[in-house]
Design an enzyme around this catalytic site. Structure first.
Site, mmCIF file in Angstrom:
data_model
loop_
_atom_site.group_PDB
_atom_site.id
_atom_site.type_symbol
_atom_site.label_atom_id
_atom_site.label_comp_id
_atom_site.label_asym_id
_atom_site.label_seq_id
_atom_site.Cartn_x
_atom_site.Cartn_y
_atom_site.Cartn_z
ATOM 1 N N LYS A 82 43.886 38.075 -48.832
ATOM 2 C CA LYS A 82 42.693 38.476 -48.068
ATOM 3 C C LYS A 82 43.120 39.235 -46.814
ATOM 4 C CE LYS A 82 38.492 36.418 -46.044
ATOM 5 N NZ LYS A 82 37.766 35.145 -45.788
ATOM 6 N N SER A 157 33.040 34.868 -47.663
ATOM 7 C CA SER A 157 33.530 36.159 -47.237
ATOM 8 C C SER A 157 34.741 36.661 -48.024
ATOM 9 C CB SER A 157 33.892 36.090 -45.760
ATOM 10 O OG SER A 157 34.973 35.191 -45.557
ATOM 11 N N SER A 181 33.888 30.143 -47.536
ATOM 12 C CA SER A 181 34.302 31.480 -47.961
ATOM 13 C C SER A 181 35.328 31.552 -49.087
ATOM 14 C CB SER A 181 34.857 32.249 -46.771
ATOM 15 O OG SER A 181 33.800 32.784 -46.040
#
Ligand code: GLN
Length: 476
Positions: A82, A157, A181
């Protein structure tokens, strides 16, 4: 090219194939890179592809095989990271314009540990700006699309990481979970997503959002793969004082079943707001565990109704403080032409941050301001303690808790983006684990109208072994 792979080879199978010469790490890496090349223009899951590093790491694995050395746990496994985790020299944007050109001088401990275990890092994944969001639509670099239906969101997210694994562009991916997330996008994309206990994995090199809530964790195609990644990353790190010194178990009892296990079912998670299709899938998952010898216990988490409000005070308060460092001086974007320092700060931040991040900074600053601190922030901390106590009491009666991960399956792009409150509600089932610091994992448990549904297993602090054992039993 179909973006959902028919079957995904697991870490164990891939490692074995590399070790016995059926394939090479380079061939596995090249396959992942060409899948990224083919699918990423549609799915927008990767913000950067690190092909050179990936091939060099793969070649190092192949050299080990040729030298007859024992393979490490992740040798030759393509992994996506990420974009709020730093890797030395590789652009780290956090999905924000303000960090568009930021190249960090160091690497996150979690990534370093993956690399030391042989991982092949294929790239950085798209996410909501500074990990704030539940749909990936808050990225400055465009939304990520769900491979099951490209008109739908992947969740957020960490949407790019979920999609990378769901579509076979990587076998593992890292995300961060502040309020869901990792688990929510895993649920919406049909993969496993694990948030460990607060403190289990070092956050050194994770760009901070809500420091009392943030945890790093893996996305994988199976519970076993997620547990391999957890094992590699977990454990104390002297560079993160919040990382725990608790010993790291080897999670070797994954297959030992759930006979006699007490499974708590909290009524509050099955009330209004849960879609029928999701309820059916989760109930069938619970039924499967019962058939395997687990018993279910009705439990109550009475303060859960305050969790969303509590979370959006604590998380925004911490975010407003953490994001103060992005001032145009030390990091990233600086507005041109300002004459005074204060003007430069204001313009850099106004131009660099997107609307959701600004909303959170304003909310967080407000709840911490004198005169409002007691009414909001202080009260939220008290509610947080009540939520923690709810779990403590519940775990006297049960070993793990089972819930849906998300109230519904993947929603359409644009469906909730105009209504922040609706968007915030998509985290109702995940945020309590962050507030309490306990581990949670989302496992695929069927589909509703052709879209994946996730089931969440929660366990007491450092209860990952029992949590993974229950999760594994849902999967088989
Ligand atoms: N969706 C939640 C939020 O917007 C959780 C985000 C996260 O876990 N990083 O804050």
């Amino acid at each position: 090219m179909n973006s959902i792979p028919e079957h995904r080879s697991t870490i164990a199978l891939t490692r074995a194939a590399i070790a016995n010469g059926t394939t090479t790490a380079r061939a596995v890496a090249e396959a992942a890179l060409s899948r990224i090349e083919a699918l990423n223009p549609r799915l927008n899951a990767f913000l950067a592809v690190t092909a050179d590093t990936a091939l060099a790491q793969a070649d190092a694995t192949d050299a080990r095989v040729r030298a007859g050395e024992q393979l490490r746990p992740l040798d030759g496994i393509p992994v996506a990271i990420k974009d709020n985790l730093v890797i030395e020299g590789v652009a780290t944007t956090c999905g924000s314009r303000i960090l568009e050109n930021y190249r960090p001088p160091y690497t996150a401990t979690a990534v370093e540990r993956l690399c030391e275990a042989g991982a092949v890092i294929v790239g950085k994944t798209n996410c909501d700006e500074f990990a704030m969001g539940s749909s990936n639509e808050n990225s400055a670099y465009g939304p990520v699309r769900n491979p099951w239906d490209e008109e739908r969101v992947p969740g957020g997210s960490s949407g790019g990481s979920a999609v990378a694994v769901a579509s076979g562009m990587a076998m593992l991916a890292l995300g961060s979970d502040t309020g869901g997330s990792i688990r929510q996008p895993a649920s919406l994309c049909g993969v496993v997503g694990l948030k460990p206990t607060y403190g289990r994995i070092s956050r050194y090199g994770l760009v901070a959002f809500g420091s009392s809530l943030d945890q790093i964790g893996p996305f994988a195609a199976s519970v076993e793969d997620a547990s391999v990644a957890l094992r590699v990353m977990a454990g104390h790190d002297e560079r993160d004082s919040t990382s725990s010194e608790a010993p790291v178990p080897d999670f070797a009892d994954l297959e030992s079943g759930v006979d006699g296990l007490r499974i708590g079912i909290p009524a509050e998670f099955f009330a209004d707001g849960l879609s029928e299709g999701t309820r059916e899938c989760v109930e069938s998952g619970i039924e499967r565990l019962r058939k395997r010898g687990a018993t279910t216990v009705d439990i109550s988490l009475p303060h859960m109704k305050y969790a969303t409000a509590c979370y959006y005070i604590v998380a925004t308060a911490e975010a407003s403080s953490n994001l103060a460092r992005f001032d145009g001086v030390r990091y990233g974007y600086r507005a041109e032409g300002a004459e005074l320092l204060r003007e430069m700060y204001m313009r850099s931040r106004s131009e660099g941050f997107g609307p959701e991040v600004k909303r959170r900074i304003m909310l967080g600053t407000y709840v911490l301001s004198s005169g409002y601190y007691d009414a909001y922030y202080d009260k939220a901390l008290r509610v947080r303690t009540l939520i923690e106590n709810d779990f403590r009491k519940a775990f006297v009666e049960c070993d793990v808790i089972l819930t849906p991960t998300s109230p519904s399956t993947a929603f359409r792009l644009g469906e909730k983006s105009g209504d922040p409150l609706q968007m915030y509600l998509s985290d109702v089932y995940t945020i309590t684990a962050n507030l309490a610091g306990i581990p949670g994992v989302s496992i695929p448990c069927g589909t509703s109208e052709g879209l994946p549904v996730g089931l969440q297993v929660l366990a007491p602090h450092f209860g990952e072994p029992v949590m993974l054992r229950a999760a594994r039993a849902v999967e088989v």
